[in-house]
Design a protein around this motif. Structure first.
Motif, short mmCIF file in Angstrom:
data_model
loop_
_atom_site.label_atom_id
_atom_site.label_comp_id
_atom_site.label_asym_id
_atom_site.label_seq_id
_atom_site.Cartn_x
_atom_site.Cartn_y
_atom_site.Cartn_z
N ASP A 127 0.83 -1.20 0.00
CA ASP A 127 0.00 0.00 0.00
C ASP A 127 0.86 1.25 0.00
O ASP A 127 0.52 2.26 -0.63
CB ASP A 127 -0.92 0.01 1.22
N ALA A 128 2.00 1.20 0.71
CA ALA A 128 2.90 2.35 0.74
C ALA A 128 3.46 2.63 -0.65
O ALA A 128 3.45 3.78 -1.12
CB ALA A 128 4.04 2.10 1.74
N ILE A 129 3.94 1.60 -1.33
CA ILE A 129 4.50 1.76 -2.67
C ILE A 129 3.45 2.32 -3.61
O ILE A 129 3.70 3.26 -4.40
CB ILE A 129 5.04 0.43 -3.20
N ASN A 130 2.25 1.76 -3.55
CA ASN A 130 1.17 2.23 -4.44
C ASN A 130 0.85 3.71 -4.20
O ASN A 130 0.62 4.47 -5.15
CB ASN A 130 -0.08 1.39 -4.23
N LEU A 131 0.83 4.10 -2.91
CA LEU A 131 0.52 5.50 -2.60
C LEU A 131 1.64 6.42 -3.07
O LEU A 131 1.37 7.50 -3.63
CB LEU A 131 0.27 5.66 -1.10
N TYR A 132 2.89 6.03 -2.85
CA TYR A 132 4.01 6.84 -3.34
C TYR A 132 3.91 7.03 -4.86
O TYR A 132 4.12 8.14 -5.37
CB TYR A 132 5.35 6.16 -3.01
N GLN A 133 3.61 5.96 -5.57
CA GLN A 133 3.52 6.05 -7.03
C GLN A 133 2.36 6.93 -7.47
O GLN A 133 2.49 7.71 -8.42
CB GLN A 133 3.39 4.65 -7.62
N ASP A 134 1.23 6.81 -6.78
CA ASP A 134 0.07 7.65 -7.12
C ASP A 134 0.37 9.13 -6.90
O ASP A 134 0.02 9.99 -7.71
CB ASP A 134 -1.14 7.24 -6.28
N VAL A 135 1.03 9.44 -5.76
CA VAL A 135 1.36 10.83 -5.47
C VAL A 135 2.36 11.36 -6.49
O VAL A 135 2.25 12.51 -6.95
CB VAL A 135 1.93 10.97 -4.04
N ALA A 136 3.33 10.54 -6.88
CA ALA A 136 4.31 10.98 -7.89
C ALA A 136 3.62 11.35 -9.20
O ALA A 136 3.93 12.38 -9.82
CB ALA A 136 5.35 9.89 -8.11
N SER A 145 6.93 19.78 -8.29
CA SER A 145 8.16 19.00 -8.43
C SER A 145 8.69 18.48 -7.10
O SER A 145 9.20 17.35 -7.02
CB SER A 145 9.24 19.85 -9.11
N ASN A 146 8.60 19.28 -6.04
CA ASN A 146 9.10 18.83 -4.75
C ASN A 146 8.36 17.59 -4.27
O ASN A 146 8.97 16.62 -3.81
CB ASN A 146 8.99 19.94 -3.71
N SER A 147 7.04 17.63 -4.37
CA SER A 147 6.25 16.47 -3.94
C SER A 147 6.55 15.25 -4.81
O SER A 147 6.64 14.13 -4.31
CB SER A 147 4.76 16.81 -3.99
N GLU A 148 6.72 15.48 -6.11
CA GLU A 148 7.06 14.37 -7.00
C GLU A 148 8.41 13.77 -6.61
O GLU A 148 8.58 12.54 -6.53
CB GLU A 148 7.11 14.83 -8.45
N GLY A 149 9.39 14.64 -6.35
CA GLY A 149 10.71 14.15 -5.98
C GLY A 149 10.69 13.36 -4.69
O GLY A 149 11.31 12.29 -4.58
N PHE A 150 9.96 13.87 -3.68
CA PHE A 150 9.86 13.15 -2.42
C PHE A 150 9.21 11.79 -2.62
O PHE A 150 9.61 10.79 -2.01
CB PHE A 150 9.07 13.96 -1.40
N ALA A 151 8.17 11.74 -3.46
CA ALA A 151 7.48 10.47 -3.69
C ALA A 151 8.39 9.45 -4.37
O ALA A 151 8.45 8.28 -3.97
CB ALA A 151 6.24 10.72 -4.55
N LEU A 152 9.12 9.88 -5.39
CA LEU A 152 10.02 8.98 -6.09
C LEU A 152 11.14 8.49 -5.18
O LEU A 152 11.53 7.31 -5.21
CB LEU A 152 10.61 9.69 -7.32
N LEU A 153 11.64 9.38 -4.34
CA LEU A 153 12.73 9.01 -3.44
C LEU A 153 12.23 8.05 -2.36
O LEU A 153 12.92 7.09 -2.00
CB LEU A 153 13.31 10.27 -2.79
N ARG A 154 11.03 8.29 -1.85
CA ARG A 154 10.48 7.38 -0.84
C ARG A 154 10.29 5.97 -1.40
O ARG A 154 10.54 4.97 -0.72
CB ARG A 154 9.16 7.92 -0.31
N GLU A 155 9.80 5.89 -2.63
CA GLU A 155 9.63 4.57 -3.25
C GLU A 155 10.98 3.84 -3.32
O GLU A 155 11.08 2.65 -2.93
CB GLU A 155 9.06 4.73 -4.66
#
Length: 360
Positions: A127-136, A145-155
């Motif tokens: 669920d965490a991976i899916n949410l990170y990908q959706d937010v990205a 861009s900041n939110s996208e970068g954080f999402a990609l890095l968290r994944e």
């Protein structure tokens, strides 16, 4: 910087004067922070729960203060082992922000990433991976861009944390996610590209390439500027004891019973980051009166092994203080409604040196 009595008096005066919700929340968080730092986690949470009861309904008018309150309560719940409250609190933060802000607001997107973090920490990694990908994807579509970068890095970081060896499928997932981020050429993603390079070096070290961190240190030394916040390049994992089961007097294995004391177990660890990025003077600055067990030593060892980016040559270094809590999730066992501690210990940390440790 404020005494417990003064914090209590400030909140009491605010309530007596029927202060607006944002002022109430600010006074609440000041008191709760003082209680938390003093080690009284239960009082800190009780203080915030009372304020949540008063102020949650004002989320539309005050989305950010209300979300700050809910976030702080969620964080303290994690230190108490209240996993359900931790996760539900993360959900409530998103709900509060959405009540008063558009879905494309970076504060809403970042709160969704925090929700993903709560999934990851409580074992729902898919669920965490899916949410990170959706937010990205959403952040990219709305040019955040900041939110996208954080999402990609968290994944990428979660895949790296799940990887236990080169034969693990998560190992290739971690490298692929890291390389995808490193390949991004947008200038606004440059800080996240650099962070991905750090992550890739950490992956290399964890899998046997001991020279990866030294190469990163050399790279950073060439551009050291002595910034206000030290950049962590490498952090060894804290080697926790795994409580897989204990033998009882009758010879039965007590797999579902916690054998450690998790109540009021915390320490504040201080250390100095020197100009060369190495850590020294690691010691326990404060500790709870009930401290027991041998869980602190691995933390000190891990902190001492950190490597930060080199600072300016004339830098006096940075003094840091971090709070560590030894806890375990509350759960129930089959055939009983009584809450018990999980036998799997957890270490929760908050940086007392940083402003964002205050729950905001």
């Amino acid at each position: 910087g404020i005494s417990l009595n003064d914090a209590k008096a400030s909140l009491r005066a605010c309530l007596d004067q029927h202060c607006p919700p944002d002022k109430d929340i600010a006074a609440t968080l000041a008191l709760a922070e003082t209680e938390f730092v003093a080690g009284d986690y239960k009082s800190a949470r009780a203080t915030m729960l009372s304020s949540i009861g008063r102020n949650r309904r004002f989320a539309k008018q005050y989305p950010v203060p209300v979300s700050d309150l809910l976030r702080a309560n969620s964080r303290v719940a994690a230190h108490l082992g209240e996993e359900t409250a931790y996760r539900s609190g993360a959900i409530q933060v998103v709900t509060a922000l959405k009540a008063g802000l558009p879905p494309s607001d970076p504060r809403v997107l970042n709160a969704q990433l925090e929700l993903g973090d709560s999934y990851a920490k409580t074992g729902d990694t898919d669920d965490a991976i899916n949410l990170y990908q959706d937010v990205a994807k959403h952040a990219h579509a709305v040019h955040q861009s900041n939110s996208e970068g954080f999402a990609l890095l968290r994944e990428a970081r979660l895949y790296a944390a799940l990887s236990k060896g080169k034969s693990s499928p998560y190992y290739s997932d971690a490298l692929n996610a890291t390389n995808r981020l490193i390949a991004r050429g947008e200038p606004e993603l440059a800080p996240f590209v650099q962070a991905a390079k750090l992550l890739k070096a950490n992956i290399a070290v964890q899998h046997g390439d001991t020279g990866a961190v030294d190469r990163l240190v050399a790279e950073y030394r060439a551009v050291a500027t002595g910034g206000a916040v030290p950049v962590l390049l490498y952090a060894p994992k804290i080697e926790q004891r795994q409580l897989s089961g204990r033998e009882g007097a009758s010879g039965t294995t007590l797999n579902k019973l916690a054998m450690d004391d998790f109540d009021n177990q915390w320490v504040d660890v201080s250390f100095l980051i020197s100009a060369d990025g190495k850590v020294s003077e690691t010691e326990v600055l404060r500790k709870s009166s009930a401290l027991s067990g041998d869980w602190v030593k691995p933390i000190l060892t891990a902190i001492a092994g950190r490597r930060y980016a080199p600072l300016a040559p004339d830098s006096p270094g940075f003094f840091r203080v971090e709070r560590y809590s030894f806890t375990a999730a509350w759960t129930t066992v089959t055939g009983s409604r009584m809450r018990v501690r999980s036998p799997a210990p957890k270490i929760e940390m908050v940086d007392l040196s940083r402003d964002d440790a205050k729950g905001g």
